[in-house]
Write a protein that holds these residues in place. Structure first.
Motif, short mmCIF file in Angstrom:
data_model
loop_
_atom_site.label_atom_id
_atom_site.label_comp_id
_atom_site.label_asym_id
_atom_site.label_seq_id
_atom_site.Cartn_x
_atom_site.Cartn_y
_atom_site.Cartn_z
N VAL A 60 0.84 -1.20 0.00
CA VAL A 60 0.00 0.00 0.00
C VAL A 60 0.88 1.25 0.00
O VAL A 60 0.63 2.21 -0.74
N GLU A 61 1.93 1.25 0.82
CA GLU A 61 2.80 2.42 0.89
C GLU A 61 3.48 2.68 -0.45
O GLU A 61 3.61 3.83 -0.88
N THR A 62 3.88 1.63 -1.16
CA THR A 62 4.53 1.79 -2.45
C THR A 62 3.55 2.20 -3.53
O THR A 62 3.79 3.13 -4.31
N ASP A 191 6.63 0.11 -15.19
CA ASP A 191 7.08 0.64 -13.90
C ASP A 191 6.24 0.13 -12.74
O ASP A 191 6.77 -0.24 -11.68
N THR A 192 4.91 0.12 -12.92
CA THR A 192 4.05 -0.28 -11.81
C THR A 192 4.30 -1.74 -11.42
O THR A 192 4.28 -2.08 -10.24
N VAL A 193 4.54 -2.59 -12.40
CA VAL A 193 4.83 -4.00 -12.11
C VAL A 193 6.20 -4.12 -11.46
O VAL A 193 6.37 -4.87 -10.47
N ASN A 197 7.14 -5.80 -7.88
CA ASN A 197 8.17 -6.84 -7.78
C ASN A 197 9.16 -6.53 -6.67
O ASN A 197 9.53 -7.41 -5.87
N ALA A 198 9.61 -5.28 -6.62
CA ALA A 198 10.64 -4.89 -5.67
C ALA A 198 10.18 -5.03 -4.23
O ALA A 198 10.99 -5.24 -3.32
N VAL A 199 8.86 -4.91 -3.97
CA VAL A 199 8.33 -5.07 -2.62
C VAL A 199 8.12 -6.55 -2.30
O VAL A 199 8.47 -7.02 -1.20
N VAL A 206 11.51 -14.46 -3.16
CA VAL A 206 11.34 -14.91 -4.53
C VAL A 206 11.98 -13.88 -5.46
O VAL A 206 12.29 -12.76 -5.04
N THR A 207 12.19 -14.27 -6.70
CA THR A 207 12.70 -13.33 -7.69
C THR A 207 11.85 -13.42 -8.95
O THR A 207 11.31 -14.48 -9.28
#
Length: 328
Positions: A60-62, A191-193, A197-199, A206-207
């Protein structure tokens, strides 16, 4: 106080103890639960502290670029893996005065798939269940079967750039896994995806293989782009769709209806879903075996009739701002 369940600004549960629990909503509450980080299950910016998983709070924060005030779950509220998307939680609430247990599923899925474990239903006296696919028309094929069909499509379109549309939180991560397992070129994400992913990656260990798409990215036949449906309005994706060597596909449980891809303007559609299908919803009810069921969202009335007539459960479809059983 007489316990009651109603749908208004979220799903509200008034307990005999006098406590009020609000799920995925902004109504006044003693305890506010956020089941997951999709935009249709939010608590507003001024609703006060929420009970949720640490991953949901981080997402949510991201995604909303704001701090989320998080509260510890009180002793009578247990958060359970809901199996829907990363960080999603069901809530099992015990009424201090009566000992009755109320289970709110939020969006739910009992299937183990990719990096997610499915929902394991506990016993409860009252079940509040989402019914997105609450009719027999929505019986989804096994995930492995759908993935096989997607791989076949990716193989058949290797001479083109493939754009795969799915929610930035949920299907987009699974589509990256599917695309990486196909005999294709590179996998790109919007960008949104990439931000999601980064969160998710450090929280679940996982990667994902997607490279962030930017103005300098040059996609070649064989490459794959994973994007949310709204990304078609963006300049980079929009320019890509103007090319003649691009093929598109959408992924949703709604794709069980052959008209799905035509309505959305996709070249192909696949019934890959993060929700329980009709038979799985019935299975959840039977596993919980409650005295009463409240169905909400999706095909709530049809599902309530089915449970009542075919399985003998006392079931009500929640309608917005109902206050008592007499309102049903």
């Amino acid at each position: 106080m007489k316990p009651r369940v109603r749908l208004g600004r979220g799903v509200t549960l008034d307990l005999a103890s006098g406590d009020r629990v609000v799920f995925d909503g902004t109504a006044p509450a003693d305890v506010r639960v956020l089941s997951h980080a999709h935009a249709d299950h939010q608590v507003g910016r001024t609703a006060g502290p929420v009970v949720c998983s640490p991953l949901t709070a981080a997402l949510v924060e991201t995604r909303q670029n704001r701090a989320l005030a998080v509260a510890d779950a009180p002793p009578n509220v247990d958060l359970l893996n809901a199996g829907h998307v990363a960080g999603s939680r069901a809530a099992l609430v015990t009424d201090h005065d009566t000992g009755r247990r109320y289970l709110y599923t939020g969006d739910v899925c009992p299937r183990d798939r990719f990096y997610l474990e499915g929902f394991d239903p506990p016993d409860a006296d009252v079940l509040i269940v989402e019914t997105t696919y609450g009719t027999p028309d929505y019986r989804l094929p096994p995930t492995d079967e759908v993935v096989g069909e997607i791989h076949d499509w990716l193989d058949d379109t290797r001479d083109r750039v493939a754009v795969m549309y799915g929610y930035s939180l949920g299907r987009a991560q699974k589509l990256q896994r599917i695309a990486a397992g196909a005999d294709r070129g590179r996998v790109f994400v919007t960008d949104t995806v990439a931000d999601v992913n980064a969160v998710v990656e450090p929280h679940l260990d996982v990667t994902f293989d997607g490279e962030r798409l930017d103005d300098d990215s040059d996609l070649h036949p064989g490459d794959v782009l994973v994007a949310p449906a709204g990304a078609a309005r963006g300049s980079v994706v929009g320019r890509l769709l103007d090319r003649d060597d691009v093929v598109t596909a959408g992924f949703s449980g709604w794709a069980i209806d052959r008209s799905f891809r035509f309505r959305r303007g996709y070249d192909a559609g696949f019934p890959l879903s993060d929700h329980a299908d009709f038979d799985e919803l019935v299975g959840i009810v039977r596993a919980v075996d409650p005295d009463r069921v409240y169905a909400h969202h999706g095909f709530a009335e049809a599902f309530a009739r089915h449970l009542t007539i075919e399985h003998g459960y006392e079931t009500r479809a929640l309608k917005r701002n109902q206050a008592t059983l007499a309102d049903f």
